[in-house]
Design an enzyme around this catalytic site. Sequence first.
Site, PDB file in Angstrom:
ATOM      1  N   GLY A  13      95.377 117.648  86.753  1.00  0.00           N
ATOM      2  CA  GLY A  13      94.320 118.543  87.193  1.00  0.00           C
ATOM      3  C   GLY A  13      94.448 119.911  86.538  1.00  0.00           C
ATOM      4  N   ILE A  14      93.606 120.856  86.998  1.00  0.00           N
ATOM      5  CA  ILE A  14      93.699 122.201  86.409  1.00  0.00           C
ATOM      6  C   ILE A  14      94.831 122.952  87.098  1.00  0.00           C
ATOM      7  CG2 ILE A  14      92.460 124.278  85.739  1.00  0.00           C
ATOM      8  CD1 ILE A  14      89.897 122.861  85.911  1.00  0.00           C
ATOM      9  N   HIS A  15      96.055 122.672  86.686  1.00  0.00           N
ATOM     10  CA  HIS A  15      97.171 123.441  87.235  1.00  0.00           C
ATOM     11  C   HIS A  15      97.367 124.675  86.377  1.00  0.00           C
ATOM     12  CE1 HIS A  15     100.135 121.930  84.223  1.00  0.00           C
ATOM     13  NE2 HIS A  15      99.300 120.915  84.193  1.00  0.00           N
ATOM     14  N   THR A  16      98.506 125.302  86.477  1.00  0.00           N
ATOM     15  CA  THR A  16      98.674 126.618  85.857  1.00  0.00           C
ATOM     16  C   THR A  16      98.366 126.672  84.360  1.00  0.00           C
ATOM     17  OG1 THR A  16     100.484 126.778  87.395  1.00  0.00           O
ATOM     18  CG2 THR A  16     100.203 128.594  85.880  1.00  0.00           C
TER      19      THR A  16
END
Lengths: 88, 390
Positions: A13-16
């Site tokens: 997913g859109i993590h850091t």
Amino acid sequence: MIEAEVTVVNRAGIHTRPAASLVKLAARFKSEIFLIRDGFAINAKSIIGVMTLAAEQGSKLTLRVEGEDEESAVNDISALFASGFGEE
Amino acid sequence: MINNESESGTTKKENTIAAPSQILGEFVMKGIPSSSGISIGKAYIIQPETLAIPEEYISPDIIPDETVRFENALEEMVSELYRVLSKIKIESKNVYAVVETNLLILTDSIFIDSIKKRIRKGYSVENAVIQEFDHRKQKLKLSKDAILRERGIELELIKERFIRVLRNRTLTYSIAPNSIVVAQSVSPAEIINFREAGVIGIITELGGISSHSSILARTFEIPEVIGVKDATQAIPENVLIIVDGYSGVITALPDKKTLEEYQRRKDKEGEQKKKLGKMMKLPSVTTDGKAIHLMTNVNFPEEIESSLLYGAEGIGLVRTEHLITKLGYFPSEDEQFVWYSEIAQQMYPSPVTFRAFDLGSDKYAEGMPHHENNPALGFPGIKFFLPKKE
């Protein structure tokens, strides 16, 4: 104004790290860039906004861009999503 | 002490403020060893910030002052992160990325403006910062994804640091050399500051072995034990403490026997290092003249530096499965390529052997195909590839 649908394809997913690449890419354009999820819009130039979208794998977002370089912005950002931010 | 009081009837002041060593004897706590080595030093406790801020509203005429106070603290944090970035580059790419993200957060004008807006509404800076961070964190907590939920911890660390800076506690500069830091958690930036201050050991209540802070502690060879419950409350300030980064045992106020035992082990460790140091540059040849290639085992690219330092002739084994356990998900071909080529390039022209993922079922990564309770089973080596047709 252009709208396009983008999908989060990378597993994490859109993590850091993806959030950072997305924000850095968005910052290069003059246009206003928004990501919309479930009617909730965030500015794609704001890392805290992108992070708190909490967009996991498979989530579909609307990309809304308005400004002089809107076309290339939509293309480049869609491509970044499609590439899974360089992750699996 | 209680006896003392009842016997003497009137309690003298000296009796009530006894040195911690008079109250307590030796006591032991257990955590998870995350960076090996033994350290003996005085405890430096970093108390977790009590985030309950009493005054809800500030008077309207000090709003401009509060805004300035906020901007100063922000500037201090941003310049600290830039300073850390300039030092971190060579040490670790991953940690660099984390610090860079922190910097992006603190320079996010939308985020900063929302905090300022809260100040203008009449909240104190501390209140405004806490409210805004908690508000953002709340959204992450609702995510279905574990990795994203974990990002909340990152925000928590930045928030705590913010409050500390606002309260003018520039901690890292007041730590005496040879101290052992006891904290709730430490950020990568703090570890870099600790190293400069001459900190010799770290104990934390939270943290993960694969966290960026632990990786840095190992890179800097600072013994560290993590997951020591209530350490900041249980260990008195300034008492002698022993960190055993091999077993995860913490001994506070060690008695003479324990101290001697650890001192002996520590000396031995030092001697061994020295002995090894002398031997380091000697060629590895048996007495009858047969040459043997002495190589090292490596878990992370960060460890290459010390391999080179100790004169390794190559890497005998790279445990590639650590890439998976560190990432928490299965890495793409590109990610693997970057990781492996980084190792190969650093060692070039010496040989490097990569071992296929040794994924016993005790190591779990997101997207793994199979669940198995016996750690000896699972998908080590080629077994991992067998079910894959490609």
